[in-house]
Design an enzyme around this catalytic site. Sequence first.
Site, mmCIF file in Angstrom:
data_model
loop_
_atom_site.group_PDB
_atom_site.id
_atom_site.type_symbol
_atom_site.label_atom_id
_atom_site.label_comp_id
_atom_site.label_asym_id
_atom_site.label_seq_id
_atom_site.Cartn_x
_atom_site.Cartn_y
_atom_site.Cartn_z
ATOM 1 N N TRP B 142 35.105 25.819 52.535
ATOM 2 C CA TRP B 142 35.387 25.345 51.168
ATOM 3 C C TRP B 142 35.770 26.504 50.253
ATOM 4 C CZ3 TRP B 142 32.564 26.729 46.829
ATOM 5 C CH2 TRP B 142 31.343 27.370 47.072
ATOM 6 N N HIS B 236 23.550 36.423 42.264
ATOM 7 C CA HIS B 236 22.272 35.879 42.718
ATOM 8 C C HIS B 236 21.875 36.525 44.037
ATOM 9 C CE1 HIS B 236 22.640 31.860 40.338
ATOM 10 N NE2 HIS B 236 21.921 32.742 39.688
ATOM 11 N N GLN B 238 18.594 35.539 46.618
ATOM 12 C CA GLN B 238 19.625 35.075 47.537
ATOM 13 C C GLN B 238 20.676 34.209 46.806
ATOM 14 O OE1 GLN B 238 19.879 35.800 50.775
ATOM 15 N NE2 GLN B 238 18.043 37.057 50.803
ATOM 16 N N PRO B 239 21.932 34.351 47.251
ATOM 17 C CA PRO B 239 22.978 33.488 46.685
ATOM 18 C C PRO B 239 22.962 32.117 47.371
ATOM 19 C CG PRO B 239 23.929 34.943 48.324
ATOM 20 C CD PRO B 239 22.458 35.311 48.232
ATOM 21 N N TYR B 242 27.200 32.686 51.251
ATOM 22 C CA TYR B 242 27.301 34.109 51.581
ATOM 23 C C TYR B 242 28.726 34.640 51.639
ATOM 24 C CZ TYR B 242 22.324 33.838 52.073
ATOM 25 O OH TYR B 242 20.987 33.653 51.792
ATOM 26 N N HIS B 245 30.344 36.597 45.325
ATOM 27 C CA HIS B 245 30.853 35.997 44.090
ATOM 28 C C HIS B 245 29.974 36.427 42.925
ATOM 29 C CE1 HIS B 245 27.828 33.219 45.715
ATOM 30 N NE2 HIS B 245 27.613 32.794 44.484
ATOM 31 N N LEU B 246 30.594 36.405 41.731
ATOM 32 C CA LEU B 246 29.905 36.820 40.508
ATOM 33 C C LEU B 246 29.805 35.640 39.551
ATOM 34 C CD1 LEU B 246 32.102 40.008 39.912
ATOM 35 C CD2 LEU B 246 29.752 40.042 40.782
ATOM 36 N N HIS B 247 28.727 35.576 38.799
ATOM 37 C CA HIS B 247 28.598 34.586 37.734
ATOM 38 C C HIS B 247 28.925 35.289 36.411
ATOM 39 C CE1 HIS B 247 26.491 31.817 40.485
ATOM 40 N NE2 HIS B 247 26.079 32.950 41.031
#
Lengths: 316, 316
Positions: B142, B236, B238-239, B242, B245-247
Amino acid sequence: MSINAAEEEAKLRKFRFTRFLNQDTRTKMVNLLGEIDSTPAILIAEKTAFSIIGDHLTKFSHDLHLPKVSLMERNDIYHSFLATQDSEYGEVKITLIFPATETHIRKYTHQELRMVVETPEIYRELVKPYVEEKRRNGRLDWVYNILEYKSEKESIIVEDTDDVEGFMLLPDLKWDRKTMASMYTMAILRRRDITSLRDLKRKHVPWLKNLRRIIPEAICGKYGGIEPDQIKIYVHYQPSYYHFHLHAVSISHDGGLGQTAGKAFLLGNLISWLESLDGDEETGLESVELTYSLGEESELWQRVFKEINGKGKAKE
Amino acid sequence: MSINAAEEEAKLRKFRFTRFLNQDTRTKMVNLLGEIDSTPAILIAEKTAFSIIGDHLTKFSHDLHLPKVSLMERNDIYHSFLATQDSEYGEVKITLIFPATETHIRKYTHQELRMVVETPEIYRELVKPYVEEKRRNGRLDWVYNILEYKSEKESIIVEDTDDVEGFMLLPDLKWDRKTMASMYTMAILRRRDITSLRDLKRKHVPWLKNLRRIIPEAICGKYGGIEPDQIKIYVHYQPSYYHFHLHAVSISHDGGLGQTAGKAFLLGNLISWLESLDGDEETGLESVELTYSLGEESELWQRVFKEINGKGKAKE
């Protein structure tokens, strides 16, 4: 002072709205400025949480609880409604501050936050002198009074009386001292030479690791219903006062901005950062760049970062 | 599918409560499990924020809005009341998930959190194999579909098409794409070799610094009403997946647990940590100890940390 409930309630009814101060749409809170008999007053209103008493839950979707219900949207299995809640259940907790001073008004007024980057140079030249000023002229006397048993002696949860490595653990004002899910304590360190995490050095690692172990043990030894790995320990940067202290909080307590990345630094990750630093035992966190958030009303923003961040924008 | 509002509303009225799942007393939310015609349904109720339309505020303390008011406590200038709110104003937002599966029920059920300490060894031997498993068998398709313009192409806010240093900035599902105070975006990096912050190395610092500068600029270039230093960038650990990516979020957005220390790591402080590491350009965050929180229902807790934390307790 004897209190006449009807008189106090009449004050609230006389509140005349003058200005909107702030709101929190997440916690459903609103702060309003107004007057009661021409004297400033602040009205803080917060919706109450749903009652989760069994009987109420079994009738949750009945019209006695939700008189009107209307569909907003339906997307596959997700149905959204807006309902009105019968006034018997829709409660509002109100705090009235009366009379209110300018300081109260500032405290309850919306404040914009800004991200700042504090380099070691900015710390040394601009922030450290500010911190030193905030430690002078008796500003930390209230902390020393606690450490010298002149105040809050009866509140001490546990203490370690060693002059260098010792600490005193106290409940935070925000905690009711009963509900373990919102447990909030503060460990004030006995030593007076550490102003904030900026003063932590590699040589402090064994001491900090010891604190990381014994503070949760002490809390669990004193209170039931919580285990050591359900306790989160962090420090604030910037802190609200410049005598080193730790926050030890139940992991399930949603502390909002006080626990957010950019304000709260986990003790465990500070220890790890110190251990990974390139340097001798005297090397410490005064040598690293720190990113954090500051309120626009804070003295540090006004005095130091407003100009620094402004320059960044001018360059673009 | 044509929707009949009366029919949907009748479903809600038929909801029969069976079990309490969770509540959030801070945001005034409650999750209930029940049945509609013998089929599982989840009812999520949240009180609405106060209306801050001027006319409503001027009548805030009137009995039309608050029919009953009773004093709880008075301490000096602080007066606490409990008031009932007229049903015309006391609204509740309701989401009904119907039919609900076991997965939905788990998602909306209260989950205890635990603090864990992930040493470099635990990462290498136990967590990394788990992360690699989570990247296999099309689990990241995805993300790759987004990067290859096969999906969400129309949502891209801005992108940098460089294969190594590029990224794609997209609005997060939680954002309405209008309200800048709750702006929430996600930057998906184009390179596919970084699974999480554990893979960041000293050699990545110039690239990360560049991202720290250009992502806020891109957001401010696209939307008005926000400045670069009002944007907080974090990852995050754990994100939830995997692929690195950044928030990038408005600083005034109270993101609750997703922004809390122990889950969110500010990009600025990760850069600073990398810069301060003792080692060459290949040295990175896989060599440090990380403290963070995990839900008891998470696979990592079940598989790895439940046993490790349990051992710690047994030793005491």
